[in-house]
Design a protein around this motif. Structure first.
Motif, PDB file in Angstrom:
ATOM      1  N   VAL A  86      -0.965   0.711  -6.528  1.00  0.00           N
ATOM      2  CA  VAL A  86      -2.265   1.140  -5.984  1.00  0.00           C
ATOM      3  C   VAL A  86      -2.975   2.177  -6.852  1.00  0.00           C
ATOM      4  O   VAL A  86      -4.166   2.429  -6.674  1.00  0.00           O
ATOM      5  N   HIS A  95     -13.057   1.142   2.942  1.00  0.00           N
ATOM      6  CA  HIS A  95     -11.642   1.299   2.561  1.00  0.00           C
ATOM      7  C   HIS A  95     -11.260   0.244   1.508  1.00  0.00           C
ATOM      8  O   HIS A  95     -10.446  -0.644   1.761  1.00  0.00           O
ATOM      9  N   GLY A 112     -10.151   1.008  -1.674  1.00  0.00           N
ATOM     10  CA  GLY A 112      -9.382   1.617  -2.773  1.00  0.00           C
ATOM     11  C   GLY A 112      -8.561   0.605  -3.546  1.00  0.00           C
ATOM     12  O   GLY A 112      -8.472   0.660  -4.773  1.00  0.00           O
ATOM     13  N   THR A 113      -7.942  -0.332  -2.845  1.00  0.00           N
ATOM     14  CA  THR A 113      -7.089  -1.310  -3.539  1.00  0.00           C
ATOM     15  C   THR A 113      -7.653  -2.728  -3.435  1.00  0.00           C
ATOM     16  O   THR A 113      -6.924  -3.693  -3.667  1.00  0.00           O
ATOM     17  N   GLY A 141       0.859  -1.187   0.000  1.00  0.00           N
ATOM     18  CA  GLY A 141       0.000   0.000   0.000  1.00  0.00           C
ATOM     19  C   GLY A 141       0.885   1.224   0.000  1.00  0.00           C
ATOM     20  O   GLY A 141       2.091   1.126   0.282  1.00  0.00           O
ATOM     21  N   VAL A 142       0.261   2.366  -0.309  1.00  0.00           N
ATOM     22  CA  VAL A 142       1.093   3.574  -0.404  1.00  0.00           C
ATOM     23  C   VAL A 142       1.161   4.326   0.927  1.00  0.00           C
ATOM     24  O   VAL A 142       2.210   4.855   1.297  1.00  0.00           O
ATOM     25  N   GLY A 143       0.036   4.349   1.663  1.00  0.00           N
ATOM     26  CA  GLY A 143      -0.013   5.102   2.927  1.00  0.00           C
ATOM     27  C   GLY A 143       0.785   4.403   4.011  1.00  0.00           C
ATOM     28  O   GLY A 143       0.659   3.192   4.206  1.00  0.00           O
ATOM     29  N   ARG A 188      -7.132   9.423   3.688  1.00  0.00           N
ATOM     30  CA  ARG A 188      -7.247   8.828   5.022  1.00  0.00           C
ATOM     31  C   ARG A 188      -8.341   9.574   5.790  1.00  0.00           C
ATOM     32  O   ARG A 188      -8.518  10.795   5.607  1.00  0.00           O
TER      33      ARG A 188
HETATM   34  O1  LIG Z   1      -2.501   2.241  -0.538  1.00  0.00           O
HETATM   35  C1  LIG Z   1      -3.082   2.682   0.443  1.00  0.00           C
HETATM   36  O2  LIG Z   1      -2.485   3.119   1.421  1.00  0.00           O
HETATM   37  C2  LIG Z   1      -4.548   2.716   0.479  1.00  0.00           C
HETATM   38  O3  LIG Z   1      -5.121   2.963   1.482  1.00  0.00           O
HETATM   39  C3  LIG Z   1      -5.317   2.485  -0.767  1.00  0.00           C
HETATM   40  O4  LIG Z   1      -6.710   2.647  -0.582  1.00  0.00           O
END
Ligand SMILES: O=C(O)C(=O)CO
Length: 489
Positions: free
Chosen positions: A267, A453, A455-456, A242-244, A405
């Protein structure tokens, strides 16, 4: 513990490659030849079959139909038939080809050696006799094929009898279950790492802590705290899927000499898609509409039940990183006017490609946009960046969308704004906490859409995230340039 995990744990240190299907094959190297090699083959097989004894096959698979000689083929067909029977007993056998340096051993389900086998059959106690199908021996001789194209030998599991280097230990929370890593991702990780679950680590801290060189963090788990870092002396990298990375204390981790990596490429598409989905769903009141359509109380469809249009509306994107830019590309297809606010202005060509206009001040974007989308990582600086004041600047017809977020928004202020129609609606893929307490006031409003949540949460994205995380972690462990390292501020 699965059949294979159990077997592998018994053969610890000897495993080079595992495909989780079908026949077990062990192979190794010997300097010996002729009788001596045969002796070694037998010794290897004895160990191997001792480790296998007592196991029943959970799965049954045919051997690959790739061998040519008709006699060998016959033997293998015969073996295949037996392999098809679930619960067939494990048998073992092998040969050490005279004059060759390779030493092979195969273990396949069946109760007798198939006819036509030219290898040395090894009788082991417990009604297990075995064979090495000659074709299989030839096949696995090509070590590079075994390694590079494991699927070609989809019914072989290859185990090295004499170890080279052990795979680096990777700590994961669990396999499967509510919070564990999904099975298909586990299979990917296992190609490069020796997986150690949190339970295994806690049960045998002394031994496991030395092996663990990396931690795979998925859905914020396992928690990486001081206690964990102190107990992993050989830890080199935390590979976040994940990116966050707001769930990781980057400074503390860095003080332990450990690197952190994330997966910004994997992502981007799926998260941009969910932003578009929320915008469209909120504009056209999709969730509400669906409830009307399926309600047992619905008698007619009201003609004055209306949404608003996304097409040609103004979209304000806060955070024009990789995901924000992908949102802009998608929004362009809806002929939207695109405004964006970002720490840095994008290059002119990038702006022109999507028709985006930079707003240095976020306030300008808030005042002009019909849809405001938050696409930024959470940092201590942007915590609650959208509060009462910012909501008050938005148009009463505007919609707030959050795919960053939850803590980017002051949720109390949002409740008030939605209750008093300060803004038209909100659509959130993220909240704090997640999930919201079931009595949270946001859940009682009808001008909001909340998704869990996701997104991915696509088959493709989680696979790509794992691949990106693996590439990052291997780069750290092999001392190569790291594709996506995250640094503490
Ligand atoms: O990649 C992330 O951190 C996400 O929360 C994607 O929804």
């Amino acid at each position: 513990m699965s059949f294979l995990e159990n077997l592998v744990s018994k053969l610890r240190g000897e495993v080079r490659f595992i495909s989780d299907k079908g026949t077990l094959v062990s192979y190794g190297l010997t300097e010996a030849s002729g009788d001596q090699a045969e002796k070694q083959a037998r010794a290897t097989l004895c160990q191997f079959s001792a480790a296998c004894r007592g196991f029943l096959w959970k799965r049954s698979e045919a051997l690959p139909d790739t061998y040519t000689s008709s006699r060998q083929n016959q033997a293998e067909k015969e073996l295949s038939k037996r392999v098809q029977q679930p619960g067939a007993e494990v048998s073992a056998g092998g040969r050490a080809p005279a004059g060759r340096k390779e030493l092979h051993a195969a273990v396949g389900p069946g109760t007798e050696a198939a006819e036509g086998n030219r290898g040395c059959a090894l009788r082991v106690p417990g009604n297990c006799s075995g064979l090495l199908p000659p074709g299989a021996a030839r096949f696995i001789c090509k070590e590079n094929i075994v390694r590079k194209e494991p699927l070609q030998i989809n019914s072989l599991v290859v185990i090295e009898a004499m170890s080279e280097k052990e795979l680096p230990g990777l700590l994961i929370l669990d396999i499967g279950g509510t919070y564990g890593v999904q099975e298909n991702i586990v299979a990917l990780l296992k190609k490069h790492f020796c997986l150690i679950t949190m339970k295994e680590f806690l049960e045998n801290k002394k031994e496991m802590s030395k092996k663990i060189q990396s931690v795979f963090v998925s859905e914020c788990r396992p928690t990486v705290d001081q206690e964990l870092l102190e107990s992993l002396p050989n830890l080199k990298v935390i590979g976040n899927s994940g990116v966050g990375v707001d769930h990781l204390n980057l400074k503390m981790i860095s003080n332990f000499g450990v690197k952190v990596t994330n997966t910004p490429h994997a992502v981007a598409d799926s998260t941009a898609d969910i932003g578009m989905a929320l915008m469209l769903a909120s504009a056209r009141r999709l969730v509400e509409g669906s409830q009307i359509a399926i309600s047992p109380h619905t008698k007619y469809f009201a003609v004055d039940w209306l949404g608003v249009e996304v097409t040609r509306a103004t979209l304000g994107i806060i955070g024009m990183g990789r995901i924000g830019y992908k949102v802009a590309q998608r929004a362009r297809a809806f002929e939207m006017k695109i405004l964006y606010h970002n720490r840095k202005q994008r290059r002119k060509e990038e702006e022109q490609a999507v028709g985006a206009h930079y707003c240095e001040k976020m306030e300008d974007l808030l005042q002009q946009s019909d849809f405001v989308m938050l696409v930024v990582n959470l940092t201590p600086e942007n915590h609650k960046m959208i509060g009462k004041k910012e909501l008050g600047l938005m148009k009463p017809t505007a919609t707030l969308i959050n795919i960053g977020r939850g803590a980017l928004i002051d949720q109390d202020a949002l409740v008030e704004a939605l209750q008093n129609n300060v803004i038209r609606a909100a659509a959130l893929d993220v909240t704090y906490p997640e999930p919201l307490p079931r009595d949270h006031p946001l859940l009682k409003l009808n001008n909001i859409i909340i998704t869990p949540h996701i997104g991915t949460a696509t088959v493709q994205a989680i696979q790509m995230m794992a691949e990106e995380a693996i590439a990052n972690m291997l780069a750290v462990l092999n001392g190569q340039p790291i594709p996506s390292e995250v640094f503490p501020k």
